[in-house]
Design a protein around this motif. Structure first.
Motif, mmCIF file in Angstrom:
data_model
loop_
_atom_site.group_PDB
_atom_site.id
_atom_site.type_symbol
_atom_site.label_atom_id
_atom_site.label_comp_id
_atom_site.label_asym_id
_atom_site.label_seq_id
_atom_site.Cartn_x
_atom_site.Cartn_y
_atom_site.Cartn_z
ATOM 1 N N THR A 20 -1.749 -11.346 27.279
ATOM 2 C CA THR A 20 -2.546 -12.283 26.481
ATOM 3 C C THR A 20 -1.647 -13.109 25.585
ATOM 4 O O THR A 20 -0.614 -12.632 25.101
ATOM 5 C CB THR A 20 -3.564 -11.523 25.627
ATOM 6 N N SER A 21 -2.064 -14.324 25.373
ATOM 7 C CA SER A 21 -1.297 -15.164 24.447
ATOM 8 C C SER A 21 -1.609 -14.794 23.006
ATOM 9 O O SER A 21 -0.802 -15.041 22.102
ATOM 10 C CB SER A 21 -1.630 -16.645 24.694
ATOM 11 N N LYS A 22 -2.796 -14.212 22.785
ATOM 12 C CA LYS A 22 -3.160 -13.762 21.435
ATOM 13 C C LYS A 22 -2.487 -12.424 21.165
ATOM 14 O O LYS A 22 -2.265 -11.614 22.064
ATOM 15 C CB LYS A 22 -4.675 -13.628 21.300
ATOM 16 N N GLY A 23 -2.178 -12.216 19.887
ATOM 17 C CA GLY A 23 -1.560 -10.959 19.491
ATOM 18 C C GLY A 23 -2.511 -9.790 19.649
ATOM 19 O O GLY A 23 -3.738 -9.938 19.764
ATOM 20 N N ALA A 24 -1.953 -8.580 19.632
ATOM 21 C CA ALA A 24 -2.737 -7.374 19.892
ATOM 22 C C ALA A 24 -3.903 -7.222 18.924
ATOM 23 O O ALA A 24 -5.042 -6.967 19.334
ATOM 24 C CB ALA A 24 -1.830 -6.147 19.820
ATOM 25 N N ALA A 25 -3.640 -7.375 17.639
ATOM 26 C CA ALA A 25 -4.707 -7.183 16.651
ATOM 27 C C ALA A 25 -5.814 -8.212 16.847
ATOM 28 O O ALA A 25 -7.009 -7.903 16.731
ATOM 29 C CB ALA A 25 -4.137 -7.276 15.235
ATOM 30 N N GLU A 26 -5.435 -9.455 17.179
ATOM 31 C CA GLU A 26 -6.439 -10.501 17.375
ATOM 32 C C GLU A 26 -7.243 -10.230 18.641
ATOM 33 O O GLU A 26 -8.473 -10.448 18.670
ATOM 34 C CB GLU A 26 -5.753 -11.865 17.454
ATOM 35 N N VAL A 27 -6.578 -9.742 19.704
ATOM 36 C CA VAL A 27 -7.294 -9.418 20.938
ATOM 37 C C VAL A 27 -8.347 -8.337 20.658
ATOM 38 O O VAL A 27 -9.510 -8.436 21.090
ATOM 39 C CB VAL A 27 -6.306 -8.940 22.021
ATOM 40 N N ILE A 28 -7.930 -7.316 19.934
ATOM 41 C CA ILE A 28 -8.871 -6.224 19.618
ATOM 42 C C ILE A 28 -10.053 -6.753 18.825
ATOM 43 O O ILE A 28 -11.219 -6.405 19.095
ATOM 44 C CB ILE A 28 -8.140 -5.103 18.855
ATOM 45 N N GLN A 29 -9.774 -7.634 17.870
ATOM 46 C CA GLN A 29 -10.867 -8.163 17.049
ATOM 47 C C GLN A 29 -11.808 -9.027 17.871
ATOM 48 O O GLN A 29 -13.028 -9.002 17.678
ATOM 49 C CB GLN A 29 -10.298 -8.960 15.876
ATOM 50 N N LEU A 30 -11.261 -9.764 18.822
ATOM 51 C CA LEU A 30 -12.112 -10.594 19.685
ATOM 52 C C LEU A 30 -13.026 -9.729 20.549
ATOM 53 O O LEU A 30 -14.195 -10.077 20.776
ATOM 54 C CB LEU A 30 -11.228 -11.492 20.567
ATOM 55 N N VAL A 31 -12.506 -8.584 21.037
ATOM 56 C CA VAL A 31 -13.353 -7.668 21.812
ATOM 57 C C VAL A 31 -14.458 -7.107 20.922
ATOM 58 O O VAL A 31 -15.633 -7.046 21.328
ATOM 59 C CB VAL A 31 -12.512 -6.526 22.417
ATOM 60 N N LEU A 32 -14.080 -6.744 19.715
ATOM 61 C CA LEU A 32 -15.078 -6.191 18.797
ATOM 62 C C LEU A 32 -16.129 -7.236 18.436
ATOM 63 O O LEU A 32 -17.330 -6.933 18.361
ATOM 64 C CB LEU A 32 -14.396 -5.660 17.534
ATOM 65 N N ASP A 33 -15.688 -8.470 18.232
ATOM 66 C CA ASP A 33 -16.627 -9.545 17.895
ATOM 67 C C ASP A 33 -17.590 -9.818 19.045
ATOM 68 O O ASP A 33 -18.712 -10.283 18.828
ATOM 69 C CB ASP A 33 -15.861 -10.829 17.544
ATOM 70 N N ALA A 34 -17.140 -9.539 20.263
ATOM 71 C CA ALA A 34 -18.003 -9.710 21.436
ATOM 72 C C ALA A 34 -18.883 -8.477 21.649
ATOM 73 O O ALA A 34 -19.535 -8.328 22.692
ATOM 74 C CB ALA A 34 -17.149 -9.965 22.679
ATOM 75 N N ASP A 35 -18.919 -7.603 20.631
ATOM 76 C CA ASP A 35 -19.721 -6.366 20.651
ATOM 77 C C ASP A 35 -19.253 -5.410 21.731
ATOM 78 O O ASP A 35 -20.051 -4.697 22.346
ATOM 79 C CB ASP A 35 -21.215 -6.667 20.839
ATOM 80 N N GLY A 36 -17.934 -5.387 21.964
ATOM 81 C CA GLY A 36 -17.372 -4.452 22.924
ATOM 82 C C GLY A 36 -16.756 -3.250 22.235
ATOM 83 O O GLY A 36 -16.579 -3.215 21.004
ATOM 84 N N ILE A 37 -16.460 -2.240 23.005
ATOM 85 C CA ILE A 37 -15.773 -1.044 22.520
ATOM 86 C C ILE A 37 -14.339 -1.103 23.015
ATOM 87 O O ILE A 37 -14.085 -1.367 24.191
ATOM 88 C CB ILE A 37 -16.468 0.230 23.026
ATOM 89 N N VAL A 38 -13.414 -0.863 22.101
ATOM 90 C CA VAL A 38 -11.988 -0.958 22.395
ATOM 91 C C VAL A 38 -11.431 0.434 22.609
ATOM 92 O O VAL A 38 -11.600 1.323 21.771
ATOM 93 C CB VAL A 38 -11.246 -1.645 21.234
ATOM 94 N N ILE A 39 -10.748 0.637 23.742
ATOM 95 C CA ILE A 39 -10.117 1.932 24.033
ATOM 96 C C ILE A 39 -8.731 1.666 24.610
ATOM 97 O O ILE A 39 -8.610 1.138 25.731
ATOM 98 C CB ILE A 39 -10.946 2.756 25.037
ATOM 99 N N PRO A 40 -7.653 1.957 23.886
ATOM 100 C CA PRO A 40 -6.311 1.822 24.461
ATOM 101 C C PRO A 40 -6.198 2.664 25.724
ATOM 102 O O PRO A 40 -6.496 3.860 25.721
ATOM 103 C CB PRO A 40 -5.401 2.353 23.346
ATOM 104 N N ALA A 41 -5.792 2.030 26.838
ATOM 105 C CA ALA A 41 -5.727 2.720 28.132
ATOM 106 C C ALA A 41 -4.483 3.585 28.213
ATOM 107 O O ALA A 41 -3.418 3.227 27.682
ATOM 108 C CB ALA A 41 -5.722 1.699 29.263
#
Length: 934
Positions: free
Chosen positions: A143-164
Motif C-alpha cells: 500500500t502507498s498509505k502507511g500502516a497506521a493509516e491503512v488500519i484506520q481506513l479499514v476501521l473507518d470502513a467498519d472492518g475488523i483488523v487482524i494482522p495475518a
C-alpha cells in the motif's frame, strides 16, 4: 456442528479466519486446473469447507475481492436448491465474511474482515483508498498509505483488523531470530500498537516470542488462526486450522464482541492444548421459566416465559418490571424458602419474599400471587428434561420428566432436595445478611456445597443409636432396681428351708426331691420311645416311588429305561419295608423296656424315698405344721426367686454390654461431629486458597458467646432473657459471664465444653431458679442427660477480607463497609460449584472497581462451568461479563419480556442503553465494546 444448537443466545462457531480462492495468484494447483475438469469452481470451493464442518469463512485473497461475489452468489443458489430439496450432497449452512489480505507498507500482511453484506466492490474501494497499486491477487506491491493509516481506513470502513500470521515472515510481530527485537521498523510497530481498535492477531506458534514493543504496550490481542489454505492437496486444507468463536449469530458485531472477550472466554484456536468440547453443557441447567396468572405477570394467554441459555443469562429492567418476580418464582418452585428462613425476621430479603408469597385479600392488599398462579421451571438434569410445576392451589411443586414420546409424566419420586435439583440462589441482601450476623445461613451454604449432608446423617444416626441404647439401659436399670429385694427374699427362704431340713428330716426331703426329678426324667424317656416308633412309621408311609408320565417312554424302544425304573422302585420299596420293620422293632423294644428288671431296684429306691417323705410329713404334723405343703410352697417360691435372680443376672450382663457399646457409639458421635468440622475446613481451604478477596476459617464450636447462647437455649428449650446470669450476661463495666462465655472464650474448647456439660449434669454453681429448672428437667425428661452428652455447639465462621483486593492485609469482615462485606462473601460464593447460580442485583453496595474486578471476572470464570442467571442494573456486568443472552423486562400494566437476544443485536444493545445507568452517551464512553452503532 452437525446438530442444531437448541438454546437461545450465543454459542460456538467454527471460524476460518484466513482462506484463499483461485483469486489469489499464488494458488498454483488451482491456477493450473483452470479450464480443466479439476477446475475449482465456487460451488466446489464451498462444498469443501462444508465437508470440513466449518461454520464461518473469511475470504481473504491477496489484495483482491474478486471471488467474493461469486461465492456469495453460488451459496445463495445452493441454499435455494437445498430448501427445495434438490441441493448438492453435503450442503450445510456456511457464513461468508468478505475480506482481503492486504500487503501493507512496511512489509507485513493484514487481514481486513467485513460484514457478510459486503461485496467485491467494497474490497475494490478499500484497495483504492489504501493505495494498493500492484496486481490484484498477488503480493507484488504494498500500500502507498502507511500502516497506521491503512488500519484506520479499514476501521473507518467498519472492518475488523487482524494482522495475518503475525509471528511469521510477513507478520506484524515477527522478531529477529534469537531476539525479541521487532523485524518491522520499531517506529511503525509502536505507531500501530497505539491504535486501540485492533482486536486480534493471527498467531500460529505460541512458542514464538513477542517483540519487546508489544510487551511494553500492555496490549492483549486475542489470538486467532485460519487455515491459510491455498489448495485442497496435502495437509493445509479446509479444517486444518480454525478458531472457535462464541456469538449468537455470525455477524460482524458478534465477531467483534467475541474478539473483545478474548481467548478462553469467547475465542479458542483449534490446536490449543487441553480438552475442549464446545457444545458440552453443564450437567444441570434451566431452559425455561414460565409464570402464569401471577398478580403482575403472566396474565396473557400462555403466561410469560423466559428462555435461557446453559451459560450466562442477564435479566435487566427498570424498577417494577418483574425481575424480582422471576427470582422469587424460581425460589418457590425449587422449594428453597428455608434458605431465607435462616436469616433474621427483620432482614429485607426475608420480608420481601414473605410479602411476595401472599395472595392479596383485596385490590390494595400485599402479595404477588393469585389463587390460580402457576410456575413452571423446565431444565435439563443430567441430560434428562425435567419440569418443576408449582401450583398456588396445592401450594406444592410436582416433579415431571419428559418421556421418550415427549409427554411430561410425574416422576415416582417427588423429592426436591438440593442433591436432586441443585441450584444456588442469592440476592444481594441475602449475601449482605450472611456477611453480617447470619453466618449460620452461610454455614448451610458451605455444608450443601461440600456435600456434608452424609456426615450430618452419620452424626444423627450415631446420636439416635446412642439414645436408643441409653433408653434400653434405663429400662434395664428399672428392672435391676428389684434385684436387692429378690436377693433378700432368697436369703429369707433359704433360712427357712435350712431350718426345715435341720429340724425335719433333711435327708428324706433331699431323697424325695431327687426321686421326683429322676421319675420326671424317666417318664420323659418313656414318652420319647413311644413317639419315636410312630415317627419312623409315619416317615416310612411317606416313602413312595415317583410316577413317570404315561406314554412318555416307549415299551420297546425305552425298555432299558423302564427296567431301570423298576429297579429303582424295588430299592424304594425295600427301604420302605425296612423302615416299617425298624418302627416295629422300636415299638417292641420300648414295650419290653417298660417291664425291664433293671428298673426293679430303682423302683424300690423310689418307694423307700416315698416312705421317707411320708414319714417326713408325719414329722411335720407332729411338730405342729398343719399344712404339709408349706415346705413345697417354699421350694416353689425359692425356684421362682432363683429364676428371677437369674433374669437379673442376664439383665446385668446386658446392661454391661450395652454400656460398653453405648460408650463406643458415643465415641462415634464425637468423631462424626469432628469429621463435619474437618470437612468444612477442607472445603474452604480447597476453594479459597489463592483468593484475593476473602478468607474464611472454621472455628470449631464457635467463639461468639451470643451464638453459643442460642445453641444452649435450644438445647434447654429456653426462651430469651431467662436465666441470663447463668447462660450469658453482659453488664456495663464487667466482663461477660455465663456458660456460653466460658465455652466461647476458652482456648481448649473440648475441655471447656466438657466442663459445661458436667456442670449442667450435676447442677453445680448455678442460681437457684436455674437449678430448679435443671432438676425438673432431669426428673421429667429421662433422655435429657443423654442429649446433653451428645450436644455440641455449631461451628462458627471467621471471615476476613482484603481491603485492597490483592490478597494482602486481610481484616475482620466486621470492620468492613457493607460493600466490602458483600464483596468478600460474593468472592466466596462464586469460587465453587457447578450448579445453576442465580444472583439478584449483585452490584448493590459494591464500588465500580469491585464490580469489574470481582463480579465481572468471576462471571467469566463461572460461566465456563455452570449456568448463570443474573438480575442486574449494571451495564458492566452485562457487557463486560459478556452475557450470552439478555432478557429485558418492561411493565405496561403487566410485567413482560420486551426484548431478548444477544448483545451483538442492535435492538438488544439499544434496550441495554435505555435501561441501564448512564444512557447511550455514558455507555459509549464506558463500554466501547458494544460497537459503533448505538
Amino acid at each position: 456442528m452437525s446438530n442444531p444448537w437448541p438454546y437461545p443466545g450465543s454459542r460456538w462457531w467454527k471460524f476460518d479466519f484466513h482462506t484463499h480462492t483461485p483469486a489469489s495468484l499464488d494458488t498454483r494447483a488451482w491456477q493450473l486446473a483452470v479450464d480443466t475438469p479439476d477446475e475449482v469452481t465456487p460451488e466446489k470451493w464451498l462444498l469443501r469447507y462444508m465437508a470440513a464442518e466449518v461454520d464461518c469463512v473469511a475470504i481473504t485473497d491477496h489484495n483482491s475481492g474478486a471471488w467474493i461475489d461469486q461465492l456469495k452468489n453460488a451459496y445463495s443458489s445452493m441454499k435455494t436448491h437445498n430448501e427445495a430439496g434438490s441441493g448438492p450432497t453435503g450442503f450445510r449452512p456456511l457464513h461468508i465474511f468478505p475480506g482481503v489480505e492486504l500487503s501493507v507498507q512496511g512489509g507485513f500482511h493484514l487481514l481486513a474482515i467485513f460484514s457478510p453484506k459486503a461485496s467485491t466492490s467494497d474490497i475494490d474501494s478499500l484497495l483504492g483508498s489504501v493505495g494498493y497499486g500492484g496486481t490484484k491477487g498477488d503480493s507484488d506491491a504494498v500500500t502507498s498509505k502507511g500502516a497506521a493509516e491503512v488500519i484506520q481506513l479499514v476501521l473507518d470502513a467498519d472492518g475488523i483488523v487482524i494482522p495475518a500470521h503475525a509471528d511469521e515472515i510477513s507478520g506484524l510481530l515477527a522478531v529477529i531470530e534469537g531476539t525479541k527485537k521487532s523485524a518491522l521498523a520499531a517506529g511503525t510497530l509502536k505507531q500501530i500498537l497505539e491504535i486501540d481498535d485492533i482486536l486480534a492477531m493471527e498467531w500460529r506458534d505460541d512458542g514464538s516470542p513477542l517483540p519487546s514493543e508489544y510487551d511494553r504496550s500492555k496490549r492483549s490481542w486475542a489470538r486467532v488462526i485460519g487455515s491459510d489454505c491455498h489448495n485442497f492437496k496435502g495437509t493445509i486444507v479446509p479444517g486444518y486450522r480454525f478458531t472457535w468463536i462464541k456469538m449468537a449469530t455470525p455477524t460482524l458485531e458478534g465477531l467483534r464482541l467475541a474478539l473483545l472477550d478474548g481467548n478462553d472466554t469467547s475465542v479458542r484456536r483449534s490446536y490449543e492444548p487441553g480438552p475442549f468440547h464446545p457444545f458440552d453443557t453443564p450437567q444441570n441447567f434451566i431452559t425455561r421459566i414460565e409464570i402464569i396468572n401471577a398478580r403482575y405477570m403472566g396474565n396473557k394467554k400462555g403466561g410469560e416465559e423466559i428462555l435461557l441459555t446453559p451459560f450466562y443469562n442477564a435479566i435487566i429492567g427498570g424498577r417494577g418490571t418483574g425481575k424480582s418476580t422471576v427470582i422469587h418464582a424460581v425460589r418457590i418452585a425449587y422449594n428453597r424458602d428455608s434458605e431465607l428462613d435462616k436469616l433474621p425476621l427483620e432482614s429485607e430479603p426475608r420480608k420481601q419474599f414473605t410479602q411476595f408469597k401472599k395472595e392479596p385479600k383485596d385490590r390494595n392488599g400485599d402479595g404477588a400471587l393469585r389463587s390460580d398462579t402457576e410456575i413452571n421451571i423446565e431444565m435439563l438434569r443430567e441430560g434428562i428434561p425435567h419440569r418443576l410445576s408449582w401450583s398456588a392451589t396445592t401450594k406444592k411443586t410436582t416433579v415431571f420428566a419428559r418421556s421418550v414420546s415427549g409427554v411430561w409424566e410425574a416422576t415416582s419420586s417427588q423429592a426436591l432436595g438440593a442433591d436432586r435439583f441443585p441450584i444456588r440462589l442469592y440476592s444481594q441482601g441475602q449475601i449482605a445478611a450472611m456477611a453480617g450476623g447470619s453466618r449460620r445461613a452461610l454455614l448451610e451454604v458451605i455444608d450443601e456445597a461440600a456435600s456434608i449432608g452424609g456426615l450430618k446423617r452419620s452424626l444423627e444416626d450415631a446420636q439416635n443409636e446412642y439414645y436408643a441404647k441409653r433408653s434400653t439401659i434405663r429400662a434395664l436399670n428399672t428392672k435391676l432396681a428389684d434385684q436387692p429385694e429378690a436377693e433378700r427374699r432368697l436369703e429369707d427362704i433359704d433360712r427357712k428351708l435350712e431350718a426345715f431340713t435341720e429340724l425335719h428330716h433333711a435327708d428324706a426331703l433331699k431323697k424325695h426331691q431327687i426321686a421326683a426329678r429322676q421319675q420326671q426324667q424317666l417318664e420323659s424317656t418313656r414318652e420319647h420311645l413311644r413317639s419315636l416308633a410312630d415317627d419312623i412309621q409315619q416317615f416310612a408311609e411317606g416313602v413312595q416311588a415317583l410316577d413317570w408320565e404315561d406314554d412318555l417312554f416307549h415299551a420297546e424302544i425305552d425298555k432299558d429305561a423302564l427296567a431301570w425304573r423298576d429297579d429303582a422302585t424295588l430299592v424304594i420299596e425295600s427301604a420302605k419295608s425296612s423302615l416299617s420293620k425298624v418302627s416295629e422293632q422300636v415299638l417292641a423294644s420300648s414295650e419290653s423296656l417298660e417291664h425291664s428288671p433293671l428298673l426293679s431296684s430303682w423302683i424300690g429306691r423310689l418307694q423307700i424315698a416315698a416312705s421317707g417323705y411320708a414319714a417326713f410329713k408325719e414329722a411335720l404334723a407332729a411338730n405342729g405344721v398343719t399344712d404339709p405343703d408349706h415346705f413345697g410352697n417354699l421350694v416353689e417360691e425359692r425356684e421362682s426367686v432363683v429364676e428371677e435372680l437369674k433374669q437379673h443376672k442376664d439383665n446385668q450382663e446386658k446392661h454391661n454390654t450395652l454400656t460398653e457399646e453405648s460408650e463406643k457409639i458415643f465415641l462415634s458421635v464425637s468423631s462424626s461431629r469432628k469429621a463435619i468440622t474437618k470437612a468444612r475446613q477442607s472445603f474452604l481451604q480447597e476453594h479459597l486458597t489463592g483468593n484475593n478477596f476473602v478468607d474464611i476459617t472454621v472455628v470449631p464450636y464457635g467463639d461468639d458467646p451470643r451464638t453459643i447462647e442460642i445453641d444452649i437455649r435450644s438445647l434447654l428449650g429456653l426462651e430469651d432473657q431467662l436465666f441470663q446470669q447463668d447462660i450469658l450476661q453482659f453488664e456495663d463495666g464487667k466482663s461477660p459471664a455465663g456458660l456460653a462465655y466460658e465455652i466461647a472464650s476458652s482456648v481448649d474448647k473440648e475441655a471447656a465444653l466438657q466442663r459445661a456439660k458436667e456442670r449442667l449434669k450435676v447442677i453445680d454453681g448455678f442460681g437457684g431458679h436455674f437449678r430448679n429448672h435443671l432438676q425438673k428437667k432431669t426428673e421429667t425428661q429421662k433422655d435429657w442427660l443423654d442429649r446433653l452428652r451428645c450436644w455440641f455447639p455449631e461451628d462458627d465462621l471467621r471471615i476476613s477480607y482484603s481491603r485492597s483486593g490483592d490478597g494482602k492485609s486481610f481484616t475482620s469482615i466486621e470492620q468492613g463497609s457493607p460493600g466490602q462485606r458483600a464483596a468478600a462473601l460474593m468472592a466466596f460464593l462464586l469460587a465453587f460449584g457447578d450448579e445453576p447460580l442465580i444472583l439478584d442485583q449483585p452490584e448493590d453496595d459494591l464500588d465500580n472497581h469491585l464490580i469489574y474486578e470481582l463480579v465481572v471476572q468471576q462471571i467469566k470464570k463461572n460461566k465456563l462451568r455452570r449456568q448463570l442467571i443474573i438480575v442486574t442494573h449494571n451495564a458492566n456486568i452485562v457487557v463486560n461479563g459478556d452475557a450470552e443472552i439478555v432478557n429485558a423486562l418492561e411493565f405496561n400494566g403487566q410485567c413482560y419480556v420486551k426484548r431478548k437476544g444477544a448483545l451483538q443485536e442492535q435492538e438488544v444493545r439499544t434496550e441495554v442503553c435505555h435501561i441501564m445507568e448512564g444512557g447511550p452517551d455514558a455507555f459509549k464512553k464506558r463500554w466501547a465494546r458494544l460497537g459503533r452503532s448505538l
